[in-house]
Design a protein around this motif. Structure first.
Motif: not given
Length: 123
Positions: A26-36
């Motif tokens: 979940q942390l990695v998913d949040t950090v790597l979230a797409d722009a916008g």
């Protein structure tokens, strides 16, 4: 036959298994979230997530950047469940994101039980 019916049932059960993100994923998913993407978790994380620019030697606000690759390194014990969960997440990204996982120690099952026994003996 009964055996082929059970096999078909088991196969369909595992095929429709839903992906559940572990906390590290979940942390990695949040950090790597797409722009916008504007996720609330990304906004909350941006309050405490900072980067370091090695060229200037200064701290930068990591929220202004979007990442497609991550290196996750744990000081201490890593485990196969976290690794596999990250790799499953990576597969769902269809090549848009990638993650490398490492730790200072990665125990097999026997070593893990030995550590638990050692910790239990010191109680």
């Amino acid at each position: 036959s009964t055996q082929s019916t059970w096999g078909t049932h088991l196969e369909s059960t595992f095929a429709r298994r839903n992906f559940v993100m572990q906390p590290l994923t979940q942390l990695v998913d949040t950090v790597l979230a797409d722009a916008g993407s504007g996720t609330q978790r990304r906004e909350q994380l941006s309050e405490t997530l900072f980067g370091f620019d090695p060229k200037t030697g200064s701290r930068v606000d990591a929220a202004q950047f979007r990442f497609s690759q991550a290196v996750v390194f744990l000081v201490g014990g890593g485990n196969y469940v976290e690794y596999q969960n990250l790799k499953d997440w990576e597969r769902l990204q269809q090549g848009r994101k990638s993650v490398a996982y490492g730790s200072t120690e990665l125990c097999n099952a026997e070593e893990f039980l030995d550590q638990l026994a050692f910790l239990g003996s010191n109680v």
